[in-house]
Design an enzyme around this catalytic site. Structure first.
Site, PDB file in Angstrom:
ATOM      1  N   LYS A 108       5.988   2.761  -6.711  1.00 37.55           N
ATOM      2  CA  LYS A 108       6.126   1.402  -6.192  1.00 37.55           C
ATOM      3  C   LYS A 108       7.582   0.936  -6.114  1.00 37.55           C
ATOM      4  O   LYS A 108       7.860  -0.112  -5.548  1.00 37.55           O
ATOM      5  CB  LYS A 108       5.298   0.439  -7.033  1.00 37.55           C
ATOM      6  CG  LYS A 108       3.809   0.698  -6.883  1.00 37.55           C
ATOM      7  CD  LYS A 108       2.987  -0.338  -7.591  1.00 37.55           C
ATOM      8  CE  LYS A 108       1.511  -0.155  -7.309  1.00 37.55           C
ATOM      9  NZ  LYS A 108       0.930   0.969  -8.089  1.00 37.55           N
TER      10      LYS A 108
HETATM   11  C1  LIG Z   1      -0.303   1.394  -7.877  1.00 35.58           C
HETATM   12  C2  LIG Z   1      -0.510   2.804  -8.247  1.00 35.58           C
HETATM   13  C3  LIG Z   1      -1.472   3.594  -7.608  1.00 35.58           C
HETATM   14  C4  LIG Z   1      -2.401   3.035  -6.553  1.00 35.58           C
HETATM   15  O1  LIG Z   1      -1.743   2.672  -5.355  1.00 35.58           O
HETATM   16  P1  LIG Z   1      -2.451   1.682  -4.323  1.00 35.58           P
HETATM   17  O2  LIG Z   1      -1.484   1.483  -3.230  1.00 35.58           O
HETATM   18  O3  LIG Z   1      -2.738   0.418  -5.076  1.00 35.58           O
HETATM   19  O4  LIG Z   1      -3.719   2.345  -3.882  1.00 35.58           O
HETATM   20  C5  LIG Z   1      -1.572   4.919  -7.965  1.00 35.58           C
HETATM   21  N1  LIG Z   1      -0.787   5.448  -8.937  1.00 35.58           N
HETATM   22  C6  LIG Z   1       0.132   4.711  -9.580  1.00 35.58           C
HETATM   23  C7  LIG Z   1       0.932   5.354 -10.649  1.00 35.58           C
HETATM   24  C8  LIG Z   1       0.318   3.377  -9.252  1.00 35.58           C
HETATM   25  O5  LIG Z   1       1.223   2.658  -9.902  1.00 35.58           O
END
Ligand SMILES: *Cc1c(COP(=O)(O)O)cnc(C)c1O
Length: 432
Positions: A108
């Site tokens: 993210k």
């Molecule tokens: C947020 C997250 C996900 C999921 O991603 P989405 O876009 O919400 O489907 C998967 N793995 C990790 C480590 C995350 O932080």
């Protein structure tokens, strides 16, 4: 570029307005009015371009002329100051796309850094936007948002997280930065945090506080994630083989961005949305009924989402046609027990240490390709294993080295306020 609301009851929006507001006034998610495929020769020659060049080309049309070319290039360059290696698993056809080399070691980071820089730019342009980014996190979003927005002028960040339900490292990342970052500990689960955030957005008495979201409902958080898929394809040797991509999915923002990359012309043959036991989408694909549930706590906690907010965007992209969706998209759910077996398999077969989220994606990929041999398979590894230290140590019986970014943050002092209901959140926002 204009965006429209998927609730179809709001005026069209510019990119700038969509970033500042997060949600449309009718509470719908914004969706781009059109998606224009990139020049096929650009995609055919992808390996000749740098990641930064690719990212600029891919995002350009979604911003339009609302940020000038030089500034947008600068924002892209600042956002992408780390690598996205594609790691081959032994001599198999499977690859791990490692998205965890950013400052908070979560995928993210990219979306958060891009969105923060866009808001910083809009704030400079207009002066005193006085924005409050309100974000609910089940783990990783908060840390990436905190780090991405740290020190951005004109923006305060308020992070809600479920007390006792995020890992120690995640909590440190949320609660130790200070400056314009404030963490609120909520007695409850992630959905309680998310519900409170939604209530705040609906609350007329908070309209003047400039609230916006840094969850993947925000287009500036969501769209840059499409870059990963270009970076992966660029690194593949045998590009002619059909490409399967498995994405560990919670709110379905990442996989939905991957599908935008495909709309832009990137040759992805099939997507797998791999989930933990929060299986709303796998059940939907089987029954055709969308029946969200309360989220369940799992060892892949960043995906503990019972009602994935981006799925409406996926449905829109596929003209709300489930049959069309199924031709390019599958979804499977895995229990914690299976997830641990997946981690063990990766370690035994390939000596690869994965975190639980990456293991869920690996399992999804294996299930989709089964005995197929003529393919490229990529599973997205979205968090560094150290962020789930206890589970990794206990499952693989190994020591994990703590990277410097993380070691530094573990010494910080936790600073947070506890809230128990919406009333307390509201008064906190009003006083901020
Ligand atoms: C947020 C997250 C996900 C999921 O991603 P989405 O876009 O919400 O489907 C998967 N793995 C990790 C480590 C995350 O932080």
């Amino acid at each position: 570029m204009n965006y429209f609301s998927l609730n179809n009851n709001a005026p069209k929006s510019t990119f700038k307005n969509a970033v500042i507001k997060g949600l449309a006034p009718d509470k719908g998610l914004y969706y781009p009015e059109n998606i224009r495929p990139l020049d096929p020769s650009f995609i055919a020659n992808l390996s000749q371009y740098s990641n930064k060049e690719i990212a600029y080309k891919a995002i350009e049309q979604f911003v339009g002329n609302e940020i000038d070319t030089e500034t947008l290039k600068q924002i892209v360059n600042d956002t992408l100051n780390f690598d996205f290696p594609l790691v081959k698993m032994g001599d198999s056809n499977d690859f791990s796309l490692e998205l965890f080399h950013g400052p908070t070691m979560a995928f993210k980071d990219v979306g958060a850094r891009f969105m923060a820089r866009c808001l910083g730019y809009f704030n400079k342009e207009e002066e005193n936007l006085d924005i409050r980014v309100l974000v609910a996190t089940s783990g990783d979003t908060g840390g990436a948002v905190a780090s991405g927005f740290l020190g951005v002028e004109g923006v305060k960040v308020i992070i809600l997280y479920p007390k006792g339900k995020v890992s120690d490292i995640q909590e440190k990342q949320l609660t130790t930065l200070g400056q314009n970052i404030q963490a609120l500990e909520v007695k409850g689960v992630f959905d309680d945090c998310q519900d409170m955030v939604k209530m705040a957005f609906l609350d007329n008495e908070l309209q003047h506080k400039g609230l916006t979201s840094a969850n993947s409902i925000n287009v500036a958080r969501w769209l840059p994630q499409m870059w990963y898929y270009f970076f992966a394809y660029k690194q593949l040797q045998q590009k002619e083989l059909p490409l399967y991509v498995s994405v560990p999915s919670g709110n379905f923002g990442n996989i939905c961005a991957g599908m935008v990359a495909r709309e832009l012309g990137l040759p992805i043959h099939h997507f797998v949305a791999a989930t933990n036991s929060n299986d709303t989408i796998p059940r939907f694909l089987q029954s055709g009924l969308y029946e969200p549930e309360n989220s369940k706590a799992t060892i892949s906690n960043a995906m503990d989402v019972g009602n994935p907010s981006n799925f409406v965007r996926i449905r829109k992209m596929m003209n709300n046609d489930i049959h069309k969706l199924k031709t390019i998209f599958s979804s499977y759910s895995f229990s914690d027990k299976e997830t641990k077996l997946g981690m063990k398999e990766l370690y035994k077969k390939f000596g690869y240490i994965s975190d639980p989220h990456g293991a869920v994606a690996y399992l999804g990929l294996r299930k989709e390709v089964e005995n197929n041999t003529d393919y490229n398979g990529i599973f997205l590894e979205t968090a560094h294993p150290v962020k789930f230290l206890d589970i990794v140590k206990e499952t693989l019986k190994i020591k994990v080295e703590i990277p410097v970014q993380i070691a530094a943050i573990m010494d910080g002092t936790k600073s947070t306020s506890e809230i128990k209901d919406y009333k307390e959140l509201k008064s906190f926002i009003l006083n901020s």
